[in-house]
Design a protein around this motif. Structure first.
Motif, PDB file in Angstrom:
ATOM      1  N   ILE A  40       0.867  -1.179   0.000  1.00 51.30           N
ATOM      2  CA  ILE A  40       0.000   0.000   0.000  1.00 51.30           C
ATOM      3  C   ILE A  40       0.901   1.227   0.000  1.00 51.30           C
ATOM      4  O   ILE A  40       1.749   1.374   0.889  1.00 51.30           O
ATOM      5  CB  ILE A  40      -0.931   0.017   1.233  1.00 51.30           C
ATOM      6  N   ASP A  41       0.743   2.095  -0.995  1.00 49.05           N
ATOM      7  CA  ASP A  41       1.585   3.291  -1.043  1.00 49.05           C
ATOM      8  C   ASP A  41       1.037   4.378  -0.119  1.00 49.05           C
ATOM      9  O   ASP A  41       0.005   4.204   0.550  1.00 49.05           O
ATOM     10  CB  ASP A  41       1.777   3.776  -2.485  1.00 49.05           C
ATOM     11  N   GLU A  42       1.726   5.517  -0.092  1.00 49.15           N
ATOM     12  CA  GLU A  42       1.362   6.616   0.815  1.00 49.15           C
ATOM     13  C   GLU A  42      -0.012   7.201   0.516  1.00 49.15           C
ATOM     14  O   GLU A  42      -0.617   7.857   1.361  1.00 49.15           O
ATOM     15  CB  GLU A  42       2.436   7.717   0.789  1.00 49.15           C
ATOM     16  N   TYR A  67      -1.058  -2.375  -4.443  1.00 47.22           N
ATOM     17  CA  TYR A  67      -0.394  -3.008  -5.572  1.00 47.22           C
ATOM     18  C   TYR A  67      -0.178  -4.481  -5.235  1.00 47.22           C
ATOM     19  O   TYR A  67       0.307  -4.802  -4.135  1.00 47.22           O
ATOM     20  CB  TYR A  67       0.973  -2.362  -5.845  1.00 47.22           C
ATOM     21  N   ALA A  68      -0.527  -5.346  -6.162  1.00 49.37           N
ATOM     22  CA  ALA A  68      -0.342  -6.781  -5.942  1.00 49.37           C
ATOM     23  C   ALA A  68       1.141  -7.090  -5.823  1.00 49.37           C
ATOM     24  O   ALA A  68       1.948  -6.670  -6.649  1.00 49.37           O
ATOM     25  CB  ALA A  68      -0.956  -7.583  -7.089  1.00 49.37           C
ATOM     26  N   LEU A  69       1.500  -7.813  -4.783  1.00 55.44           N
ATOM     27  CA  LEU A  69       2.860  -8.276  -4.571  1.00 55.44           C
ATOM     28  C   LEU A  69       2.922  -9.713  -5.076  1.00 55.44           C
ATOM     29  O   LEU A  69       2.121 -10.550  -4.668  1.00 55.44           O
ATOM     30  CB  LEU A  69       3.185  -8.202  -3.079  1.00 55.44           C
ATOM     31  N   MET A  70       3.840  -9.942  -6.004  1.00 55.82           N
ATOM     32  CA  MET A  70       3.919 -11.237  -6.681  1.00 55.82           C
ATOM     33  C   MET A  70       5.200 -11.965  -6.298  1.00 55.82           C
ATOM     34  O   MET A  70       6.171 -11.338  -5.869  1.00 55.82           O
ATOM     35  CB  MET A  70       3.898 -11.028  -8.202  1.00 55.82           C
ATOM     36  N   LYS A 123       4.143  -0.934 -10.637  1.00 55.90           N
ATOM     37  CA  LYS A 123       3.474   0.349 -10.401  1.00 55.90           C
ATOM     38  C   LYS A 123       3.470   1.086 -11.723  1.00 55.90           C
ATOM     39  O   LYS A 123       4.543   1.454 -12.218  1.00 55.90           O
ATOM     40  CB  LYS A 123       4.210   1.153  -9.334  1.00 55.90           C
ATOM     41  N   GLY A 124       2.292   1.239 -12.303  1.00 56.62           N
ATOM     42  CA  GLY A 124       2.218   1.829 -13.643  1.00 56.62           C
ATOM     43  C   GLY A 124       2.901   0.899 -14.622  1.00 56.62           C
ATOM     44  O   GLY A 124       2.559  -0.270 -14.726  1.00 56.62           O
ATOM     45  N   ASP A 125       3.914   1.406 -15.307  1.00 58.58           N
ATOM     46  CA  ASP A 125       4.681   0.596 -16.255  1.00 58.58           C
ATOM     47  C   ASP A 125       5.960   0.031 -15.645  1.00 58.58           C
ATOM     48  O   ASP A 125       6.701  -0.670 -16.310  1.00 58.58           O
ATOM     49  CB  ASP A 125       5.084   1.442 -17.472  1.00 58.58           C
TER      50      ASP A 125
END
Length: 170
Positions: free
Chosen positions: A31-33, A38-41, A117-119
């Motif tokens: 989880i960002d600020e 974001y899925a952690l793989m 994150k994004g690209d």
């Protein structure tokens, strides 16, 4: 004809096996600020090899090898709240610290993980180590958790969290 069908079936089975071997598994999230998840793989195990070599260089006090594995703009988030910025500052810190504390790491586990994150794909290694220090003749054992970002086979940044082990844990 029978051999031809067996050949096609074998190729199909092998291709399915290869596809399953390279498939990433979701293992959690970051989880960002801003609260974005974001899925952690599961990550590329080659990053674990990089981090293991980096720790080996620390255990052997090989400052040249450490510097070669650092990005010039490496950032290290120390457990005392300090931030070491730049490879030269890191090597300067380590030179004094190695001489005054004789640290030695023993690995308990390493986990390769990644997220996009994004690209941008970020590759990380999360690891746990027991570190033994010798300070003024006294032995201190510390448990450390590292989160290290690996980019193109080099160390971009890492975080160190630690706690001193009690006598019963040593």
């Amino acid at each position: 004809m029978k051999n031809y069908i067996l050949l096609i079936l074998s190729c199909f089975i092998i291709s399915c096996s290869v596809e399953n071997d390279t498939k990433k598994s979701e293992i959690g999230y970051e989880i960002d600020e801003n609260g974005t998840k974001y899925a952690l793989m599961s990550g590329d195990l080659s990053t674990v090899d990089v981090w293991a070599k980096y720790l080996e260089a620390h255990n052997s006090r090989d400052l040249e090898a450490i510097a070669a594995m650092n990005f010039d703009d490496i950032k290290i988030y120390a457990p005392d709240g300090n931030i070491i910025e730049g490879s030269d500052a890191h090597i300067g810190f380590l030179s004094d610290w190695f001489n005054n504390n004789s640290p030695k790491w023993k690995t308990h586990y390493m986990i390769a993980n990644e997220l996009t994150k994004g690209d941008e794909l970020e590759q990380w290694v999360t690891s746990c180590h027991e570190m033994t220090l010798t300070v003024e003749g006294n032995t201190i054992k510390v448990n450390q958790i590292h989160d290290a970002q690996i980019v193109d086979g080099k160390i971009k940044k890492f975080y160190v969290n630690e706690r001193v082990l009690t006598k019963s844990e040593e």
